[in-house]
Design a protein around this motif. Structure first.
Motif, PDB file in Angstrom:
ATOM      1  N   LYS A 240       0.800  -1.228   0.000  1.00 16.23           N
ATOM      2  CA  LYS A 240       0.000   0.000   0.000  1.00 16.23           C
ATOM      3  C   LYS A 240       0.835   1.281   0.000  1.00 16.23           C
ATOM      4  O   LYS A 240       0.306   2.356  -0.275  1.00 16.23           O
ATOM      5  CB  LYS A 240      -0.913   0.012   1.236  1.00 16.23           C
ATOM      6  N   ALA A 241       2.133   1.175   0.290  1.00 13.85           N
ATOM      7  CA  ALA A 241       2.956   2.382   0.407  1.00 13.85           C
ATOM      8  C   ALA A 241       2.939   3.262  -0.837  1.00 13.85           C
ATOM      9  O   ALA A 241       2.873   4.497  -0.707  1.00 13.85           O
ATOM     10  CB  ALA A 241       4.387   2.001   0.779  1.00 13.85           C
ATOM     11  N   PRO A 242       3.002   2.706  -2.052  1.00 13.78           N
ATOM     12  CA  PRO A 242       2.988   3.595  -3.221  1.00 13.78           C
ATOM     13  C   PRO A 242       1.736   4.451  -3.325  1.00 13.78           C
ATOM     14  O   PRO A 242       1.802   5.591  -3.785  1.00 13.78           O
ATOM     15  CB  PRO A 242       3.085   2.612  -4.405  1.00 13.78           C
ATOM     16  N   SER A 243       0.571   3.916  -2.914  1.00 15.60           N
ATOM     17  CA  SER A 243      -0.656   4.705  -2.999  1.00 15.60           C
ATOM     18  C   SER A 243      -0.860   5.581  -1.766  1.00 15.60           C
ATOM     19  O   SER A 243      -1.375   6.698  -1.868  1.00 15.60           O
ATOM     20  CB  SER A 243      -1.872   3.770  -3.178  1.00 15.60           C
ATOM     21  N   TRP A 244      -0.458   5.099  -0.591  1.00 14.07           N
ATOM     22  CA  TRP A 244      -0.599   5.909   0.624  1.00 14.07           C
ATOM     23  C   TRP A 244       0.475   6.987   0.715  1.00 14.07           C
ATOM     24  O   TRP A 244       0.244   8.070   1.231  1.00 14.07           O
ATOM     25  CB  TRP A 244      -0.485   5.019   1.869  1.00 14.07           C
ATOM     26  N   TRP A 246       5.062   6.874   1.303  1.00 10.96           N
ATOM     27  CA  TRP A 246       5.968   6.230   2.257  1.00 10.96           C
ATOM     28  C   TRP A 246       6.018   6.967   3.593  1.00 10.96           C
ATOM     29  O   TRP A 246       6.326   6.358   4.627  1.00 10.96           O
ATOM     30  CB  TRP A 246       7.367   6.143   1.649  1.00 10.96           C
ATOM     31  N   GLY A 247       5.736   8.258   3.596  1.00  7.58           N
ATOM     32  CA  GLY A 247       5.742   8.997   4.848  1.00  7.58           C
ATOM     33  C   GLY A 247       4.380   9.099   5.506  1.00  7.58           C
ATOM     34  O   GLY A 247       4.236   9.732   6.564  1.00  7.58           O
ATOM     35  N   ASP A 248       3.354   8.469   4.911  1.00 10.42           N
ATOM     36  CA  ASP A 248       2.007   8.529   5.452  1.00 10.42           C
ATOM     37  C   ASP A 248       1.927   7.795   6.786  1.00 10.42           C
ATOM     38  O   ASP A 248       2.630   6.808   7.029  1.00 10.42           O
ATOM     39  CB  ASP A 248       1.024   7.908   4.452  1.00 10.42           C
ATOM     40  N   THR A 249       1.040   8.286   7.663  1.00 15.97           N
ATOM     41  CA  THR A 249       0.886   7.683   8.992  1.00 15.97           C
ATOM     42  C   THR A 249       0.511   6.207   8.908  1.00 15.97           C
ATOM     43  O   THR A 249       1.041   5.374   9.658  1.00 15.97           O
ATOM     44  CB  THR A 249      -0.188   8.441   9.795  1.00 15.97           C
ATOM     45  N   SER A 250      -0.394   5.862   7.999  1.00 17.68           N
ATOM     46  CA  SER A 250      -0.815   4.458   7.870  1.00 17.68           C
ATOM     47  C   SER A 250       0.356   3.560   7.476  1.00 17.68           C
ATOM     48  O   SER A 250       0.536   2.468   8.034  1.00 17.68           O
ATOM     49  CB  SER A 250      -1.936   4.343   6.830  1.00 17.68           C
ATOM     50  N   THR A 251       1.176   4.014   6.514  1.00 15.51           N
ATOM     51  CA  THR A 251       2.345   3.230   6.096  1.00 15.51           C
ATOM     52  C   THR A 251       3.300   3.024   7.257  1.00 15.51           C
ATOM     53  O   THR A 251       3.772   1.909   7.511  1.00 15.51           O
ATOM     54  CB  THR A 251       3.081   3.942   4.946  1.00 15.51           C
ATOM     55  N   LEU A 252       3.586   4.105   7.987  1.00  8.97           N
ATOM     56  CA  LEU A 252       4.518   4.019   9.110  1.00  8.97           C
ATOM     57  C   LEU A 252       3.977   3.125  10.217  1.00  8.97           C
ATOM     58  O   LEU A 252       4.736   2.382  10.859  1.00  8.97           O
ATOM     59  CB  LEU A 252       4.811   5.420   9.653  1.00  8.97           C
ATOM     60  N   LEU A 253       2.656   3.161  10.441  1.00 11.74           N
ATOM     61  CA  LEU A 253       2.064   2.298  11.470  1.00 11.74           C
ATOM     62  C   LEU A 253       2.205   0.822  11.105  1.00 11.74           C
ATOM     63  O   LEU A 253       2.558  -0.010  11.950  1.00 11.74           O
ATOM     64  CB  LEU A 253       0.583   2.651  11.658  1.00 11.74           C
ATOM     65  N   PHE A 254       1.946   0.492   9.849  1.00 11.90           N
ATOM     66  CA  PHE A 254       2.059  -0.915   9.441  1.00 11.90           C
ATOM     67  C   PHE A 254       3.514  -1.380   9.489  1.00 11.90           C
ATOM     68  O   PHE A 254       3.802  -2.464  10.011  1.00 11.90           O
ATOM     69  CB  PHE A 254       1.483  -1.095   8.030  1.00 11.90           C
ATOM     70  N   GLY A 425      11.138  -9.980  -0.551  1.00 11.03           N
ATOM     71  CA  GLY A 425      12.060  -9.222  -1.395  1.00 11.03           C
ATOM     72  C   GLY A 425      11.394  -8.715  -2.658  1.00 11.03           C
ATOM     73  O   GLY A 425      11.588  -7.557  -3.047  1.00 11.03           O
ATOM     74  N   GLY A 426      10.587  -9.576  -3.307  1.00 14.77           N
ATOM     75  CA  GLY A 426       9.886  -9.164  -4.516  1.00 14.77           C
ATOM     76  C   GLY A 426       8.886  -8.056  -4.258  1.00 14.77           C
ATOM     77  O   GLY A 426       8.794  -7.088  -5.027  1.00 14.77           O
ATOM     78  N   SER A 427       8.131  -8.189  -3.151  1.00 14.54           N
ATOM     79  CA  SER A 427       7.150  -7.153  -2.803  1.00 14.54           C
ATOM     80  C   SER A 427       7.850  -5.835  -2.476  1.00 14.54           C
ATOM     81  O   SER A 427       7.424  -4.761  -2.909  1.00 14.54           O
ATOM     82  CB  SER A 427       6.305  -7.609  -1.606  1.00 14.54           C
ATOM     83  N   LEU A 428       8.937  -5.918  -1.706  1.00 13.57           N
ATOM     84  CA  LEU A 428       9.673  -4.711  -1.333  1.00 13.57           C
ATOM     85  C   LEU A 428      10.288  -4.051  -2.564  1.00 13.57           C
ATOM     86  O   LEU A 428      10.229  -2.825  -2.726  1.00 13.57           O
ATOM     87  CB  LEU A 428      10.773  -5.079  -0.329  1.00 13.57           C
ATOM     88  N   GLY A 429      10.858  -4.863  -3.458  1.00 10.73           N
ATOM     89  CA  GLY A 429      11.461  -4.310  -4.670  1.00 10.73           C
ATOM     90  C   GLY A 429      10.450  -3.619  -5.556  1.00 10.73           C
ATOM     91  O   GLY A 429      10.698  -2.522  -6.068  1.00 10.73           O
ATOM     92  N   THR A 430       9.292  -4.266  -5.751  1.00  9.90           N
ATOM     93  CA  THR A 430       8.253  -3.667  -6.588  1.00  9.90           C
ATOM     94  C   THR A 430       7.786  -2.334  -6.013  1.00  9.90           C
ATOM     95  O   THR A 430       7.596  -1.357  -6.746  1.00  9.90           O
ATOM     96  CB  THR A 430       7.054  -4.628  -6.718  1.00  9.90           C
ATOM     97  N   VAL A 432       9.393  -0.287  -3.629  1.00  8.01           N
ATOM     98  CA  VAL A 432      10.440   0.743  -3.526  1.00  8.01           C
ATOM     99  C   VAL A 432      10.841   1.254  -4.910  1.00  8.01           C
ATOM    100  O   VAL A 432      10.903   2.473  -5.143  1.00  8.01           O
ATOM    101  CB  VAL A 432      11.665   0.181  -2.781  1.00  8.01           C
ATOM    102  N   LEU A 433      11.120   0.334  -5.831  1.00  8.41           N
ATOM    103  CA  LEU A 433      11.501   0.772  -7.176  1.00  8.41           C
ATOM    104  C   LEU A 433      10.338   1.468  -7.871  1.00  8.41           C
ATOM    105  O   LEU A 433      10.545   2.409  -8.652  1.00  8.41           O
ATOM    106  CB  LEU A 433      11.986  -0.420  -7.998  1.00  8.41           C
ATOM    107  N   GLY A 434       9.113   1.027  -7.575  1.00  8.40           N
ATOM    108  CA  GLY A 434       7.942   1.697  -8.127  1.00  8.40           C
ATOM    109  C   GLY A 434       7.829   3.135  -7.641  1.00  8.40           C
ATOM    110  O   GLY A 434       7.487   4.039  -8.406  1.00  8.40           O
ATOM    111  N   ALA A 435       8.121   3.336  -6.343  1.00  6.38           N
ATOM    112  CA  ALA A 435       8.064   4.689  -5.779  1.00  6.38           C
ATOM    113  C   ALA A 435       9.150   5.577  -6.393  1.00  6.38           C
ATOM    114  O   ALA A 435       8.908   6.751  -6.723  1.00  6.38           O
ATOM    115  CB  ALA A 435       8.230   4.631  -4.260  1.00  6.38           C
TER     116      ALA A 435
END
Length: 535
Positions: A240-244, A246-254, A425-430, A432-435
């Motif tokens: 959800k980080a790309p849509s929320w 990376w600095g959004d409160t919801s992303t940081l909470l998860f 790793g695949g989820s994180l790469g998609t 982070v690189l997507g962002a």
């Protein structure tokens, strides 16, 4: 060889003077075991990419929202990642044969249910169930291979197994495109039914359970809950980080919740009577290095390759089937390279093939970063071939390092750890690189738009243009727009997309090179790999 394996072998031996029945002689045969588990994991790997092609048809037929369609993919991957290590523990406790058979039947049955679903909510629910049953299949497959093959042939077996996974993953867009174009979106799921039945019949006939007597007899329920919560929050936060943001409160909470849950899990494992993942596993430097290597490999490979399908379809205007065909050089090299890598690792150990493979992958990633909107098939194929050759020894070698350096009674947990590392790793790469790519496209698009002599776009229209450009999609022209203007808009969007893709591949190349350095810490497994079965 462990005492339990010896006991199993004696119990299954025929009486003196009598030969085993033909069916019994085939049971536990190494190469037939490999064929059986390959059929099973093929379903899981294929489903990771085949459904992406069917998503537009599903959305149109079931009148689903974009968020619902995202869940069709995310729900499957999330369930798969969360349950993998627990599924490995189930295999260690109840036997990998039984676990594999339940996974094959459940995967086929949930696939049938999706095909008959009449609404998007039912599709999502059974996609989650698919992920859970798929998680049962993969660690069990590695446990069965480790039990069936002698040490000198295990690497070749893992190489072929990895080749099947790579080929199935890459074949997904081609198979999905053909089925959706010529049959229906439901056929994408119905195809799993005969494959699942074949895996079941072969499994009953061929597979032989080999389990260690000292495997844990009970389940670490608190450990399962803490690890599942940590994996869920980590993978969901990444998705959800790309849509929320990376600095959004919801992303940081998860993401913060995932860290806390992992810390709590580690503390609990130190005092649990029969821990889910004994922390002593990570005293093995090669096993720890292999796990981190798998994360970095998946980060760079799956994260970067995600953009290639958009590049081929939206920038070069290829159909899904044509795009899949253009990926065949990479797929073919993975099919050929994985067994060859297994043979090489059997001779010289995993360290040199892993390091060389990650260096080749890094070079291929850098080469992909030099592509532009007009690059031809020849230069693309060169980098695809190099990428397929580079990734093959890493898939085989890292798997051997992780599973081979774990005790036999924890082979299922080690297999789950290997697969979970790849999923995370695949989820994180998609993500982070997507962002990074999205930020780059947003940064360069206004300049490319102005350089093309196009009037500025503002407000909601500008936001829509940015989102489309992040996928390489040129905006639809208004009726009567001159062709010169249409071409200028497409050029501005495609050049912006390629700039973002180049940055993503450049970062992936650096990550792959770091993984190559980490490969220097790996070595061949030192634990008993199971019984020496006559081949």
């Amino acid at each position: 060889m462990s005492q339990s394996v010896v006991k199993n072998a004696k119990a299954d031996a025929p009486p003196p003077g009598r030969s085993a029945p033909a069916g019994r002689r085939l049971q536990g045969h190494p190469w037939l075991t490999l064929l059986t588990v390959a059929v099973g994991v093929m379903m899981v790997a294929l489903d990771g990419t085949i459904v992406a092609i069917a998503n537009p048809a599903i959305q149109n037929d079931l009148k689903a929202s974009p968020a619902d369609i995202q869940w069709v993919t995310s729900g499957y991957l999330l369930a798969l990642a969360v349950f993998l290590i627990t599924a490995g523990k189930i295999g260690d406790r109840f036997g990998h044969k039984s676990t594999f058979l339940v996974g094959a039947v459940g995967f086929a049955a949930s696939s049938a249910a999706i095909g008959f679903a009449g609404n998007i909510q039912t599709v999502i629910a059974f996609r989650v169930l698919q992920g859970l049953f798929g998680a049962l299949l993969q660690p069990a497959a590695l446990g069965l291979l480790r039990g069936a093959f002698p040490v000198e042939k295990l690497n070749m077996a893992i190489g072929i197994w990895a080749g099947v996974i790579g080929a199935s993953t890459a074949a997904g867009p081609i198979v999905g495109g053909l089925l959706v174009e010529h049959v229906s979106w439901q056929s994408v799921f119905f195809i799993n039914i005969p494959v699942g039945l074949l895996a079941l019949l072969l499994g009953i006939w061929v597979l032989k359970d080999v389990r260690a007597e000292n495997a844990a007899k009970s389940f670490d329920i608190p450990g399962i809950l803490l690890l599942s919560a940590a994996m869920f929050m980590l993978v969901w936060g990444i998705i959800k980080a790309p849509s929320w943001g990376w600095g959004d409160t919801s992303t940081l909470l998860f993401l913060g919740g995932a860290v806390l849950a992992l810390v709590a899990f580690a503390l609990w494992q130190r005092v649990a009577r029969e821990p889910l993942i004994p922390l002593s596993l990570f005293r093995s430097v090669p096993l720890s290095a292999g796990t981190l290597l798998m994360i970095l490999m998946a980060f760079s490979f799956f994260g970067a390759i995600f953009f290639v399908t958009f590049y081929l379809q939206n920038v070069h205007g290829m159909s899904p089937v044509d795009a899949g065909v253009h990926l065949l050089p990479m797929t073919g090299m993975m099919i050929v390279g994985a067994p060859a890598a297994g043979a090489a690792i059997g001779r010289v150990g995993p360290r040199i093939p892993i390091v060389v493979g990650m260096v080749l992958t890094s070079v291929a990633m850098y080469g992909m970063s030099t592509l532009d909107a007009g690059s031809g098939s020849g230069v693309m194929s060169l980098w695809f071939v190099l990428m397929g050759l580079g990734i093959s020894p890493v898939l085989v070698g890292a798997t051997e390092v992780i599973v081979g350096n774990a005790p036999l009674e924890l082979s299922g947990v080690a297999g789950g750890l290997q697969q979970a590392a790849m999923q995370v790793g695949g989820s994180l790469g998609t993500a982070v690189l997507g962002a990074l790519m999205a930020a780059k496209v947003t940064d360069v698009l206004p300049g490319n738009w102005a350089a093309a002599g196009l009037p500025p776009v503002e407000g909601a229209q500008a936001q829509g243009l940015e989102q489309a450009a992040q996928l390489g999609i040129a905006p639809p022209p208004a009726p009567g727009t001159p062709q010169q203007v249409v071409d200028a808009m497409a050029t501005a969007v495609h050049d912006s997309f390629v700039s973002g893709m180049s940055l993503a591949f450049a970062v992936a190349a650096v990550v792959a090179f770091v993984a190559a350095l980490l490969g220097l810490l790996t070595r061949r497994g030192t634990t008993d790999t199971g019984p020496a079965v006559h081949i």
